[in-house]
Design an enzyme around this catalytic site. Structure first.
Site, mmCIF file in Angstrom:
data_model
loop_
_atom_site.group_PDB
_atom_site.id
_atom_site.type_symbol
_atom_site.label_atom_id
_atom_site.label_comp_id
_atom_site.label_asym_id
_atom_site.label_seq_id
_atom_site.Cartn_x
_atom_site.Cartn_y
_atom_site.Cartn_z
ATOM 1 N N HIS A 126 -7.260 -4.514 2.835
ATOM 2 C CA HIS A 126 -6.042 -4.691 2.049
ATOM 3 C C HIS A 126 -4.813 -4.619 2.958
ATOM 4 O O HIS A 126 -4.717 -3.742 3.819
ATOM 5 C CB HIS A 126 -5.952 -3.602 0.973
ATOM 6 C CG HIS A 126 -4.656 -3.585 0.232
ATOM 7 N ND1 HIS A 126 -3.809 -2.492 0.228
ATOM 8 C CD2 HIS A 126 -4.048 -4.527 -0.538
ATOM 9 C CE1 HIS A 126 -2.745 -2.769 -0.511
ATOM 10 N NE2 HIS A 126 -2.865 -3.985 -0.973
ATOM 11 N N SER A 127 -3.874 -5.548 2.796
ATOM 12 C CA SER A 127 -2.537 -5.465 3.392
ATOM 13 C C SER A 127 -2.611 -5.253 4.906
ATOM 14 O O SER A 127 -3.076 -6.113 5.629
ATOM 15 C CB SER A 127 -1.757 -4.355 2.678
ATOM 16 O OG SER A 127 -0.381 -4.449 2.914
#
Length: 292
Positions: A106-107
């Protein structure tokens, strides 16, 4: 299967993490490594991982990157450059005995995954990227300003990690100050893992140096070269209300990637942790393996 993960420690206890697996899972079962976003931790996969491990018969090991969660801080005089996190991932893979990895990221974790897949394609089997791809970049003509801000940030005295009267107070502060929208239910697992007891108060474990501006960032051209060098299959789960385009890959290089498949899913930047969005993320992944 219990939804509660077990703690793990890797890289000579330098890295902490969480492991999700069903009871009785074979040691030979595939292990995915999961990477969280900036200022988050392994608990970001609290709601998604249980939905995947039972249906896919896999193990998911989510690590706290250096300076985050329960992992150790880097030593004095060192920095948290994006590419330094590659060694956290490689150390974890080596400890787990994984030669070619599937990464669920994620991210910030997605950005790290892209760099690793570009630099060492022989170590990556597949990337599952959640609202993150490429890197935050600095145009060449802003490089000097970036360096100045970064150097001054390093020279500036550090403030101690913030402390609060209770977990609820810390949670309220995180929700109010979030860079991307977060509600209390979404943020709670992250905050609970980020805090430690300090006398009558709770304070963040997170290294405050993570808040410093980067001294050097990749240029858009460098990021482009790395994205287009990725050989492994890449599945981008893009949030309808996320940050792709506005913050990451503003140049749209992702549209030129021949190994990329994009899946649009309702939700915000933390859609894999949002109670109302996580099922949509799981469904995309399970469908790809015929397990939906």
């Amino acid at each position: 299967m219990s939804a509660r993960p077990r703690e793990c420690h890797l890289a000579d206890n330098r890295l902490a993490g969480l492991v999700w697996e069903r009871e009785g899972l074979s040691m030979e079962a595939p292990t995915w490594v999961a990477l969280h976003g900036w200022l988050d931790n392994a608990a970001t996969f609290t709601r998604l991982a249980p939905l995947l491990v039972e249906k896919l018969d896999i193990r998911i090991v989510a690590i706290d990157l250096a300076g985050h969660g329960k992992s150790q801080w880097l030593g004095k005089g060192t920095d948290y450059a994006l590419w330094d996190y590659l060694h956290d991932v490689l150390d974890a893979l080596d400890d787990l005995g994984i030669e070619r990895a599937t990464l669920l990221a994620h991210s910030l974790g997605a950005c790290v995954s892209c760099l690793l897949a570009a630099a060492l394609p022989e170590r990556i089997e597949r990337l599952w990227l959640i609202d993150g791809i490429g890197a935050l970049t600095t145009p060449v003509d802003q490089s000097t300003r970036q360096l100045r801000n970064g150097v001054l940030g390093v020279r500036r005295p550090l403030s101690p990690p913030p402390s609060y009267a209770s977990l609820e107070a810390a949670l309220n502060a995180r929700v109010a100050g979030a860079i991307t929208p977060l509600d209390h239910d979404t943020a709670e697992p992250l905050i609970a893992r980020s805090l430690m007891q300090d006398d009558a108060r709770v304070r963040y474990r997170t290294d405050p140096r993570l808040l410093r501006p980067s001294q050097v960032k990749l240029t858009p051209e460098q990021s482009r070269d790395m994205l287009l060098s990725i050989q492994a299959p890449v599945d981008l789960i893009e949030a309808n209300d996320g940050i792709i385009g506005d913050h990451l890959d503003r140049e749209g290089v992702r549209h030129e990637m021949t190994t990329l498949t994009t899946h649009r899913v309702p939700g915000g930047h933390h859609l894999h942790l949002e109670p109302h969005s996580v099922a949509g993320v799981a469904e995309v992944i399970l469908q790809a393996y015929g397990a939906a």
